[in-house]
Design an enzyme around this catalytic site. Structure first.
Site, PDB file in Angstrom:
ATOM      1  N   THR A  83       0.831  -1.334   0.041  1.00 12.04           N
ATOM      2  CA  THR A  83      -0.012   0.082   0.116  1.00 12.04           C
ATOM      3  C   THR A  83       0.922   1.239  -0.068  1.00 12.04           C
ATOM      4  N   GLY A 122       2.674  -2.729   8.138  1.00  9.30           N
ATOM      5  CA  GLY A 122       2.939  -3.315   9.518  1.00  9.30           C
ATOM      6  C   GLY A 122       4.238  -3.737   9.633  1.00  9.30           C
ATOM      7  N   GLU A 369      -6.324  -5.887   4.371  1.00  6.77           N
ATOM      8  CA  GLU A 369      -6.334  -7.124   3.391  1.00  6.77           C
ATOM      9  C   GLU A 369      -7.400  -6.908   2.426  1.00  6.77           C
TER      10      GLU A 369
HETATM   11  C1  LIG Z   1      -7.526 -13.068  17.769  1.00  3.19           C
HETATM   12  C2  LIG Z   1      -6.225 -13.185  17.291  1.00  3.19           C
HETATM   13  C3  LIG Z   1      -5.996 -12.169  16.096  1.00  3.19           C
HETATM   14  C4  LIG Z   1      -5.120 -12.467  15.109  1.00  3.19           C
HETATM   15  C5  LIG Z   1      -5.292 -11.520  14.093  1.00  3.19           C
HETATM   16  C6  LIG Z   1      -4.350 -11.680  13.001  1.00  3.19           C
HETATM   17  C7  LIG Z   1      -4.835 -11.150  11.598  1.00  3.19           C
HETATM   18  C8  LIG Z   1      -3.974 -11.567  10.452  1.00  3.19           C
HETATM   19  C9  LIG Z   1      -2.746 -10.663  10.086  1.00  3.19           C
HETATM   20  C10 LIG Z   1      -3.450  -9.609   9.358  1.00  3.19           C
HETATM   21  C11 LIG Z   1      -2.287  -8.498   9.070  1.00  3.19           C
HETATM   22  C12 LIG Z   1      -3.056  -7.646   8.248  1.00  3.19           C
HETATM   23  C13 LIG Z   1      -2.106  -6.728   7.761  1.00  3.19           C
HETATM   24  C14 LIG Z   1      -2.578  -6.231   6.687  1.00  3.19           C
HETATM   25  C15 LIG Z   1      -1.889  -6.239   5.572  1.00  3.19           C
HETATM   26  C16 LIG Z   1      -2.513  -5.687   4.177  1.00  3.19           C
HETATM   27  O1  LIG Z   1      -3.509  -5.179   4.027  1.00  3.19           O
HETATM   28  S1  LIG Z   1      -1.544  -5.823   2.820  1.00  3.19           S
HETATM   29  C17 LIG Z   1      -2.409  -4.952   1.471  1.00  3.19           C
HETATM   30  C18 LIG Z   1      -3.843  -5.873   1.105  1.00  3.19           C
HETATM   31  N1  LIG Z   1      -4.112  -4.985  -0.073  1.00  3.19           N
HETATM   32  C19 LIG Z   1      -5.313  -5.369  -0.806  1.00  3.19           C
HETATM   33  O2  LIG Z   1      -5.899  -6.097  -0.297  1.00  3.19           O
HETATM   34  C20 LIG Z   1      -5.577  -4.593  -2.051  1.00  3.19           C
HETATM   35  C21 LIG Z   1      -7.009  -4.745  -2.397  1.00  3.19           C
HETATM   36  N2  LIG Z   1      -6.919  -4.684  -3.830  1.00  3.19           N
HETATM   37  C22 LIG Z   1      -6.823  -5.919  -4.479  1.00  3.19           C
HETATM   38  O3  LIG Z   1      -6.587  -7.111  -3.931  1.00  3.19           O
HETATM   39  C23 LIG Z   1      -6.887  -5.747  -6.038  1.00  3.19           C
HETATM   40  O4  LIG Z   1      -6.123  -4.782  -6.616  1.00  3.19           O
HETATM   41  C24 LIG Z   1      -8.447  -6.107  -6.602  1.00  3.19           C
HETATM   42  C25 LIG Z   1      -9.285  -4.992  -5.860  1.00  3.19           C
HETATM   43  C26 LIG Z   1      -8.298  -7.266  -6.584  1.00  3.19           C
HETATM   44  C27 LIG Z   1      -8.194  -5.418  -7.989  1.00  3.19           C
HETATM   45  O5  LIG Z   1      -7.221  -5.975  -8.520  1.00  3.19           O
HETATM   46  P1  LIG Z   1      -6.790  -5.640 -10.185  1.00  3.19           P
HETATM   47  O6  LIG Z   1      -5.484  -6.228 -10.738  1.00  3.19           O
HETATM   48  O7  LIG Z   1      -7.243  -4.363 -10.760  1.00  3.19           O
HETATM   49  O8  LIG Z   1      -7.819  -6.724 -10.715  1.00  3.19           O
HETATM   50  P2  LIG Z   1      -9.271  -6.664 -11.432  1.00  3.19           P
HETATM   51  O9  LIG Z   1      -8.806  -5.830 -12.916  1.00  3.19           O
HETATM   52  O10 LIG Z   1     -10.316  -6.209 -10.849  1.00  3.19           O
HETATM   53  O11 LIG Z   1      -9.154  -8.243 -11.723  1.00  3.19           O
HETATM   54  C28 LIG Z   1      -8.184  -8.928 -12.764  1.00  3.19           C
HETATM   55  C29 LIG Z   1      -8.638 -10.238 -12.537  1.00  3.19           C
HETATM   56  O12 LIG Z   1      -8.001 -10.822 -11.562  1.00  3.19           O
HETATM   57  C30 LIG Z   1      -8.896 -11.449 -10.548  1.00  3.19           C
HETATM   58  N3  LIG Z   1      -8.254 -11.387  -9.187  1.00  3.19           N
HETATM   59  C31 LIG Z   1      -8.271 -10.276  -8.446  1.00  3.19           C
HETATM   60  N4  LIG Z   1      -7.458 -10.307  -7.278  1.00  3.19           N
HETATM   61  C32 LIG Z   1      -7.011 -11.628  -7.257  1.00  3.19           C
HETATM   62  C33 LIG Z   1      -6.692 -12.774  -6.318  1.00  3.19           C
HETATM   63  N5  LIG Z   1      -6.329 -12.339  -5.100  1.00  3.19           N
HETATM   64  N6  LIG Z   1      -6.696 -14.104  -6.631  1.00  3.19           N
HETATM   65  C34 LIG Z   1      -6.814 -14.515  -8.015  1.00  3.19           C
HETATM   66  N7  LIG Z   1      -7.606 -13.519  -8.835  1.00  3.19           N
HETATM   67  C35 LIG Z   1      -7.682 -12.376  -8.650  1.00  3.19           C
HETATM   68  C36 LIG Z   1     -10.154 -10.992 -10.695  1.00  3.19           C
HETATM   69  O13 LIG Z   1     -11.068 -11.663 -10.295  1.00  3.19           O
HETATM   70  C37 LIG Z   1     -10.369 -10.626 -12.246  1.00  3.19           C
HETATM   71  O14 LIG Z   1     -10.625 -11.603 -12.957  1.00  3.19           O
HETATM   72  P3  LIG Z   1     -11.335 -11.935 -14.121  1.00  3.19           P
HETATM   73  O15 LIG Z   1     -12.881 -10.934 -13.876  1.00  3.19           O
HETATM   74  O16 LIG Z   1     -11.293 -13.214 -14.417  1.00  3.19           O
HETATM   75  O17 LIG Z   1     -10.506 -10.934 -15.102  1.00  3.19           O
HETATM   76  C1  FAD Z   2      -4.403  -1.729  10.604  1.00  4.15           C
HETATM   77  C2  FAD Z   2      -3.707  -1.578   8.999  1.00  4.15           C
HETATM   78  C3  FAD Z   2      -2.994  -2.397   8.752  1.00  4.15           C
HETATM   79  C4  FAD Z   2      -2.276  -2.563   7.380  1.00  4.15           C
HETATM   80  N1  FAD Z   2      -1.189  -3.335   6.904  1.00  4.15           N
HETATM   81  C5  FAD Z   2      -0.753  -3.284   5.747  1.00  4.15           C
HETATM   82  C6  FAD Z   2       0.380  -3.778   5.342  1.00  4.15           C
HETATM   83  O1  FAD Z   2       0.982  -4.538   6.424  1.00  4.15           O
HETATM   84  N2  FAD Z   2       0.816  -3.879   4.127  1.00  4.15           N
HETATM   85  C7  FAD Z   2       0.202  -3.237   3.274  1.00  4.15           C
HETATM   86  O2  FAD Z   2       0.777  -2.935   2.065  1.00  4.15           O
HETATM   87  N3  FAD Z   2      -0.824  -2.583   3.473  1.00  4.15           N
HETATM   88  C8  FAD Z   2      -1.308  -2.523   4.511  1.00  4.15           C
HETATM   89  N4  FAD Z   2      -2.686  -1.841   5.213  1.00  4.15           N
HETATM   90  C9  FAD Z   2      -3.284  -0.973   4.037  1.00  4.15           C
HETATM   91  C10 FAD Z   2      -4.481  -1.492   3.693  1.00  4.15           C
HETATM   92  O3  FAD Z   2      -4.438  -2.931   2.966  1.00  4.15           O
HETATM   93  C11 FAD Z   2      -5.379  -0.620   2.705  1.00  4.15           C
HETATM   94  O4  FAD Z   2      -5.700   0.331   3.585  1.00  4.15           O
HETATM   95  C12 FAD Z   2      -6.689  -1.330   2.198  1.00  4.15           C
HETATM   96  O5  FAD Z   2      -6.369  -2.128   1.332  1.00  4.15           O
HETATM   97  C13 FAD Z   2      -7.576  -0.345   1.851  1.00  4.15           C
HETATM   98  O6  FAD Z   2      -6.976   0.568   0.825  1.00  4.15           O
HETATM   99  P1  FAD Z   2      -7.250   2.102   0.688  1.00  4.15           P
HETATM  100  O7  FAD Z   2      -6.622   2.715   2.111  1.00  4.15           O
HETATM  101  O8  FAD Z   2      -6.495   2.795  -0.344  1.00  4.15           O
HETATM  102  O9  FAD Z   2      -8.656   2.406   0.793  1.00  4.15           O
HETATM  103  P2  FAD Z   2      -9.612   3.112  -0.339  1.00  4.15           P
HETATM  104  O10 FAD Z   2      -9.685   2.408  -1.619  1.00  4.15           O
HETATM  105  O11 FAD Z   2      -8.895   4.451  -0.534  1.00  4.15           O
HETATM  106  O12 FAD Z   2     -10.832   3.372   0.139  1.00  4.15           O
HETATM  107  C14 FAD Z   2     -11.697   4.352   0.777  1.00  4.15           C
HETATM  108  C15 FAD Z   2     -13.219   4.229   0.184  1.00  4.15           C
HETATM  109  O13 FAD Z   2     -13.262   4.252  -1.134  1.00  4.15           O
HETATM  110  C16 FAD Z   2     -14.096   3.040  -1.468  1.00  4.15           C
HETATM  111  N5  FAD Z   2     -13.745   2.618  -2.793  1.00  4.15           N
HETATM  112  C17 FAD Z   2     -12.496   2.444  -3.170  1.00  4.15           C
HETATM  113  N6  FAD Z   2     -12.428   1.904  -4.472  1.00  4.15           N
HETATM  114  C18 FAD Z   2     -13.722   1.573  -4.763  1.00  4.15           C
HETATM  115  C19 FAD Z   2     -14.295   1.240  -5.807  1.00  4.15           C
HETATM  116  N7  FAD Z   2     -13.449   0.484  -6.933  1.00  4.15           N
HETATM  117  N8  FAD Z   2     -15.627   1.028  -5.878  1.00  4.15           N
HETATM  118  C20 FAD Z   2     -16.304   1.435  -4.722  1.00  4.15           C
HETATM  119  N9  FAD Z   2     -15.763   2.011  -3.625  1.00  4.15           N
HETATM  120  C21 FAD Z   2     -14.366   1.876  -3.745  1.00  4.15           C
HETATM  121  C22 FAD Z   2     -13.808   2.011  -0.352  1.00  4.15           C
HETATM  122  O14 FAD Z   2     -15.171   1.161  -0.069  1.00  4.15           O
HETATM  123  C23 FAD Z   2     -13.665   3.026   1.139  1.00  4.15           C
HETATM  124  O15 FAD Z   2     -15.143   3.253   1.392  1.00  4.15           O
HETATM  125  C24 FAD Z   2      -3.225  -1.675   6.187  1.00  4.15           C
HETATM  126  C25 FAD Z   2      -4.149  -0.942   6.941  1.00  4.15           C
HETATM  127  C26 FAD Z   2      -4.679  -0.902   8.012  1.00  4.15           C
HETATM  128  C27 FAD Z   2      -5.959  -0.100   8.289  1.00  4.15           C
END
Ligand SMILES: CCCCCCCCCCCCC/C=C/C(=O)SCCNC(=O)CCNC(=O)[C@H](O)C(C)(C)COP(=O)(O)OP(=O)(O)OC[C@H]1O[C@@H](n2cnc3c(N)ncnc32)[C@H](O)[C@@H]1OP(=O)(O)O
Ligand code: FAD
Length: 609
Positions: A83, A122, A369
């Protein structure tokens, strides 16, 4: 604790946990359990759940041989830096560049704009020595999109950032303690060079000459680490929901209000049908999410094995299920924790109820995620694709198999005649299938009215999300039913779980009645029979409610809640907690002489005048 103390204490705990894992030694499952009891977000989460899996999933054999032994012994500490300040959801919109320089056989990592700064990862801010960095790969002036790179961030001797790297913590987050134990960080590159072999090259390569060689596996495998974590988040939702429900259930059995007859004792609040109607569906959800989490783990293991054998057929379904269920269960759990706080009345708002901290630490699960709405839109895309292929001869499989019976499900009428029919698994399932299919087909029909599909999709976003949620709820209900059909140990347990299964399903019908009625999946008479059955189920669950939360087997220490104490000894302990507050260290507070006394004395003077 201050932020600094909290952070340092989390380092202490994490390193102690790692010591125990090695010394005892603990198995992988036991180590996960230890993390569960450590009960605090920390750098180990990202190292083990994202950094190591990213290398395993996207690295070549040589890369794995080089980096995994170091990571496995924690001689390097890694995080997952995807991110950026400007983009989180839109991964393809990331701006950090990795430009190949054939002269030096290196990639030059650069942050060209402020919005390209990595922001949120993180473990990045203060701890990690290394990171998997996602950046746009550029060779010979051509942009090949986002790819992963292993990058050393800090000097291994004194932990200072390497030249060309600016790095730090992004600041305080929601809540008091909560996620503030984690050093979510920012990072900027100023033309920072890494060797070519630090691009993760299992999915595509850059040769010594600078030629980009894409592989024949789907590029979405780059997102594999997120799929794996989303899967674990579903089981974690059950744990967090169960924790809140355990507190609210035990306290509801202790708390009494109204209803005293002739000076007798008052009614336990758990006996009010309103309390049951808010609490028992959450209790049912805790069990439901656990079972769907078990199933999702199986699905994930299955798809992983298939991918290893180059079978990519089930990848779209695995993506849709992990994304949709992560979204649905974390939203329900966040709302559920807040509902449990309200179920505990005023005392739920006290820190020592354990609920404010649980909410604050849990609620980012709706965002990390993958934002929950963005993830449901992925499910919607998958559903629209499936609907468009109906009748093409390709039978839908897995969780969309029900769509193969579209002809029947689009025209069938529910045969529920009496309240008890709502305890028939086939009838319940068909109701959920009919609703999910009809919502998906309605979206597809509306989409087809647009000339431009993308434009139609963006116009119908809200409906699409609702259709996706309906599909996910169907999955949870169906997996609960499947669980009941299997072997369940313990005398009488099956009946209790059956009650919870139907509470889960019927409460969803009640909550989303608009969907069920507008799709003609049920009639209003059938809806009122469902409500009738629901009330009867609440009565059956009531005597076992406390046992059903005791079954989660949470210790008082883990629950961290005065209200959720196992012995129910709430009131004396509330006093004990209150007296521990630093404000109660003195009878007259600090500030009295400075502010209160001058104020009231002035008032007295003017009163005399
Ligand atoms: C009590 C104990 C508690 C413990 C708790 C522990 C918890 C666990 C630890 C958690 C730690 C968390 C820390 C956080 C980390 C993070 O947040 S990391 C960053 C996470 N970021 C995201 O999740 C970003 C979200 N965005 C996306 O995933 C993608 O960009 C998107 C929204 C999916 C769009 O991607 P894009 O490439 O633009 O795709 P599209 O054009 O929409 O789709 C293309 C095709 O690809 C398919 N697809 C998309 N994603 C996937 C995938 N993951 N796997 C397989 N395929 C995928 C999609 O369906 C499209 O398919 P077609 O329609 O067939 O083309
Ligand atoms: C506690 C925490 C830990 C994290 N840890 C990590 C990490 O370890 N590594 C890492 O890489 N990232 C990490 N992240 C980032 C996290 O993965 C992103 O914040 C998350 O994927 C959401 O993306 P954004 O912040 O860009 O939200 P945005 O996409 O900017 O979302 C803002 C608003 O826009 C809306 N929106 C966005 N796109 C669309 C769309 N296409 N259609 C309709 N609505 C839309 C959403 O629903 C939301 O309401 C962490 C975040 C948090 C809060």
């Amino acid at each position: 604790m201050t932020r600094k103390e909290l952070f340092k204490n989390t380092l202490r705990k994490s390193v102690h946990a790692w010591k125990l894992i090695n010394e005892l030694p603990l198995s992988d499952d036991e180590s996960l359990m230890l993390r569960h009891f450590m009960d605090q977000p920390g750098f180990l989460d990202l190292h083990w759940r994202m950094f190591v899996p990213a290398i395993k999933g996207q690295g070549t054999e040589e890369q794995k041989q080089k980096w995994l032994p170091l990571a496995n012994k924690m001689q390097i500490i890694g995080c997952y830096a995807q991110t950026e300040l400007g983009h989180g959801s839109n991964v393809q919109g990331l701006e950090t560049t990795a430009t190949f320089d054939p002269q030096t056989d290196q990639f030059i990592l650069h942050s060209p704009t402020q919005t390209s700064s990595k922001w949120w990862p993180g473990g990045l801010g203060k701890v990690s020595t290394h990171a998997v960095i996602y950046a746009r790969l550029i060779t010979d002036g051509k942009d090949h999109g986002v790819h992963g790179f292993i990058v050393q961030l800090r000097n291994m001797d004194d932990h200072s950032p390497l030249p060309g790297i600016t790095i730090g913590d992004i600041g305080v987050k929601f809540g008091n303690g909560a996620y503030n134990s984690m050093d979510n960080g920012f990072l900027m590159f100023d033309k920072f060079c890494i060797p070519r072999d630090q691009m993760l090259m299992r999915l595509s390569k850059v040769t010594r000459e600078g030629k980009y060689v894409p592989s024949d596996v789907p590029r979405q495998l780059m997102y594999g680490t997120m799929v794996s974590v989303r899967q674990t988040i579903v089981s974690n939702a059950s744990i967090a929901m169960a924790r809140a429900v355990c507190i609210a259930t035990r306290y509801s059995a202790v708390r009494r209000q109204f209803g005293s007859q002739n000076g007798g004792i008052e009614t336990q609040v758990i006996d009010y049908k309103t309390q049951q109607n808010r609490l028992f569906p959450l209790l049912a959800s805790a069990y439901a999410f656990r079972f769907v989490g078990e199933w999702l783990k199986w699905l994930y293991t299955d798809v992983t094995q298939r991918l290893e054998a180059s079978d990519f057929a089930t990848l779209p379904e695995a993506h849709a299920c992990t994304a949709g269920l992560k979204s649905m269960t974390t939203s329900a759990t966040s709302d559920g924790i807040e509902e449990c706080r309200k179920l505990c009345g005023g005392h739920g708002y006290l820190w020592c109820s354990g609920l404010p901290e649980l909410f604050a630490v849990y609620v980012p699960a709706c965002t990390y995620e993958g934002d929950n709405v963005v993830l449901q839109l992925q499910v919607a895309r998958f559903l629209m694709k499936t609907v468009s292929q109906l009748g093409s001869g390709k039978a839908p499989a897995g969780t969309t198999a029900y769509m193969g019976r579209a002809k029947h499900l689009l025209q069938c009428r529910s045969s529920i005649r009496k309240a008890e029919d709502w305890l028939n698994p086939a009838m319940v399932l068909e109701t959920f299938e009919a609703r999910a299919l009809r919502m998906a087909v309605s979206c597809a029909n509306n989409l087809s009215k647009f000339e431009n599909q993308e434009q139609g999709f963006s116009e119908l976003l809200a409906d699409l999300v609702e259709a996706a949620i309906a599909h996910c709820q169907l999955i949870v209900v169906s997996k609960f039913i499947v669980k009941l059909e299997g072997e369940i140990k313990g005398k009488g347990v099956k009946n209790q779980l059956k009650n919870l299964c139907y509470i889960y399903a019927l409460h969803l019908i009640h909550k989303h009645l608009g969907d069920f009625l507008s799709t003609n999946s049920i009639t209003s008479e059938q809806a009122s029979l469902a409500n009738h059955q629901l009330r009867s189920l609440y009565t059956q669950v009531r005597p076992n409610a406390v046992a059903l939360v005791d079954a989660f087997d949470y210790t008082d220490h883990y629950l961290g809640s005065v209200l959720g104490r196992y012995d129910g000894n709430v009131y004396p302990k509330l006093f004990e907690e209150a007296l521990k507050d630093p404000l109660n260290d003195t009878v007259v507070p600090d500030g009295y002489h400075e502010y209160i006394r001058p104020l009231i004395k002035q008032h007295l003077r003017s009163a005399r005048l």
